[in-house]
Design a protein around this motif. Structure first.
Motif, mmCIF file in Angstrom:
data_model
loop_
_atom_site.group_PDB
_atom_site.id
_atom_site.type_symbol
_atom_site.label_atom_id
_atom_site.label_comp_id
_atom_site.label_asym_id
_atom_site.label_seq_id
_atom_site.Cartn_x
_atom_site.Cartn_y
_atom_site.Cartn_z
ATOM 1 N N LEU A 187 22.553 39.629 76.590
ATOM 2 C CA LEU A 187 22.537 39.616 75.167
ATOM 3 C C LEU A 187 23.699 39.733 75.065
ATOM 4 N N ASN A 188 24.736 40.469 75.173
ATOM 5 C CA ASN A 188 26.451 39.996 75.284
ATOM 6 C C ASN A 188 27.285 40.687 76.198
ATOM 7 N N ALA A 189 28.520 39.963 76.738
ATOM 8 C CA ALA A 189 29.180 40.695 77.213
ATOM 9 C C ALA A 189 30.419 40.653 76.871
ATOM 10 N N ARG A 190 31.337 41.514 78.066
ATOM 11 C CA ARG A 190 32.713 41.630 77.320
ATOM 12 C C ARG A 190 33.518 42.024 78.919
ATOM 13 N N LEU A 191 34.803 40.953 79.474
ATOM 14 C CA LEU A 191 35.352 41.366 80.444
ATOM 15 C C LEU A 191 36.801 41.283 79.742
ATOM 16 N N GLN A 192 37.753 42.521 80.434
ATOM 17 C CA GLN A 192 39.552 42.384 80.525
ATOM 18 C C GLN A 192 39.888 41.454 81.554
ATOM 19 N N VAL A 193 40.458 40.888 81.179
ATOM 20 C CA VAL A 193 40.966 39.842 81.527
ATOM 21 C C VAL A 193 42.526 39.882 82.406
ATOM 22 N N GLN A 194 43.048 40.665 81.457
ATOM 23 C CA GLN A 194 44.098 41.655 81.170
ATOM 24 C C GLN A 194 44.790 42.853 80.963
ATOM 25 N N PRO A 195 45.273 43.572 82.145
ATOM 26 C CA PRO A 195 45.225 45.294 81.563
ATOM 27 C C PRO A 195 46.894 45.054 80.666
ATOM 28 N N PRO A 196 46.293 46.768 79.721
ATOM 29 C CA PRO A 196 47.595 46.689 78.790
ATOM 30 C C PRO A 196 48.446 46.760 79.914
ATOM 31 N N VAL A 242 30.614 37.077 75.370
ATOM 32 C CA VAL A 242 29.978 35.810 75.398
ATOM 33 C C VAL A 242 28.828 36.948 74.629
ATOM 34 N N GLY A 243 28.009 35.469 74.198
ATOM 35 C CA GLY A 243 27.289 36.279 73.297
ATOM 36 C C GLY A 243 25.485 36.207 74.408
ATOM 37 N N ARG A 244 24.243 36.128 73.662
ATOM 38 C CA ARG A 244 23.139 35.728 74.570
ATOM 39 C C ARG A 244 23.902 34.829 76.083
ATOM 40 N N GLY A 245 23.078 34.288 76.819
ATOM 41 C CA GLY A 245 23.439 33.858 78.174
ATOM 42 C C GLY A 245 23.607 34.324 79.501
ATOM 43 N N ILE A 246 24.360 33.789 80.713
ATOM 44 C CA ILE A 246 24.275 34.652 81.577
ATOM 45 C C ILE A 246 26.131 35.120 82.078
ATOM 46 N N VAL A 247 25.774 36.205 82.923
ATOM 47 C CA VAL A 247 26.844 36.714 83.797
ATOM 48 C C VAL A 247 27.246 35.767 84.786
ATOM 49 N N ILE A 248 27.771 35.387 85.516
ATOM 50 C CA ILE A 248 27.768 34.772 86.942
ATOM 51 C C ILE A 248 29.108 35.825 88.009
ATOM 52 N N TYR A 249 28.444 36.301 88.882
ATOM 53 C CA TYR A 249 29.405 37.133 89.633
ATOM 54 C C TYR A 249 29.489 35.709 90.961
ATOM 55 N N LEU A 250 30.857 35.696 91.048
ATOM 56 C CA LEU A 250 31.014 34.535 92.429
ATOM 57 C C LEU A 250 32.155 35.338 93.471
ATOM 58 N N CYS A 251 31.818 35.130 94.660
ATOM 59 C CA CYS A 251 32.259 35.115 95.330
ATOM 60 C C CYS A 251 32.149 33.709 96.693
ATOM 61 N N GLU A 282 25.746 21.495 70.978
ATOM 62 C CA GLU A 282 25.780 21.413 69.290
ATOM 63 C C GLU A 282 25.590 22.929 68.514
ATOM 64 N N ALA A 283 25.133 23.416 69.716
ATOM 65 C CA ALA A 283 25.429 25.242 69.446
ATOM 66 C C ALA A 283 26.948 25.892 69.353
ATOM 67 N N ASN A 284 27.211 25.387 69.896
ATOM 68 C CA ASN A 284 29.256 25.762 70.135
ATOM 69 C C ASN A 284 28.799 27.156 70.418
ATOM 70 N N LYS A 285 28.401 27.061 72.005
ATOM 71 C CA LYS A 285 28.576 27.604 72.986
ATOM 72 C C LYS A 285 29.876 27.537 73.693
#
Length: 169
Positions: A18-27, A38-47, A139-142
């Motif tokens: 429904l939503n996700a938040r990822l830290q990309v740089q630590p303090p 991101v809002g509604r959609g998918i999270v892709i974990y990739l290896c 169009e949906a600005n995704k």
């Protein structure tokens, strides 16, 4: 024993969100942590695993973005993230290549770090390009957001599942 041709070249976990938040740089010092959301959609974990190539990236993106794993509203029919339309968050996840040996994890089947980073960057680029040319997502600005390869990252996901799938390529 599996032949080299039968061994996967990449492993992906896809999770509806429904939503996700990822830290990309630590303090660091006086600088605050940086996040992508991101809002509604998918999270892709990739290896990426040994033997992965750029040709595989194209196939993976087509397959992942087209597979019908997202629930549409109001009828709950399964649609692709492109048809939803929804956001995508890509998280590099080298631990997906791990295997147990005794009480420890080993990652001998993972691709070399430099090659993995190149393929990860290519994967993110191809996903973003696919979203740019898709009418529904444009169009949906995704958007397509992604994590930082090689960094430890903090992830928060809100899901209406869990609705998680593992794919080997």
């Amino acid at each position: 024993m599996a032949t080299a041709e039968a061994c996967p070249k990449a492993r992906v976990v896809i999770q509806q969100c429904l939503n996700a938040r990822l830290q990309v740089q630590p303090p660091s010092g006086e600088k605050e942590a940086e996040y992508v959301e991101v809002g509604r959609g998918i999270v892709i974990y990739l290896c990426f695993l040994k033997g992965a190539t750029e040709d595989l990236v194209q196939k993976m993106v087509r397959s992942i973005l087209a597979v019908r794993l997202s629930e549409s509203e109001p009828n709950g029919k399964l649609v692709s993230v492109l048809d939803l339309p929804g956001d995508v968050l890509i998280v590099p996840q080298a631990t997906l290549g791990g295997k147990t040996k005794g009480k420890a994890m080993q990652y001998h089947s993972n691709i070399a770090k430099i090659e993995g980073q190149e393929l990860y960057t290519k994967f993110c680029t191809v996903c973003a390009e696919t979203f740019e040319i898709n009418t529904n997502t444009k169009e949906a600005n995704k958007t397509v957001k992604h994590g930082t390869y090689g960094n430890r990252q903090v992830l928060s996901v809100v899901t209406n599942g869990p609705y998680t799938h593992v794919l080997d390529f």
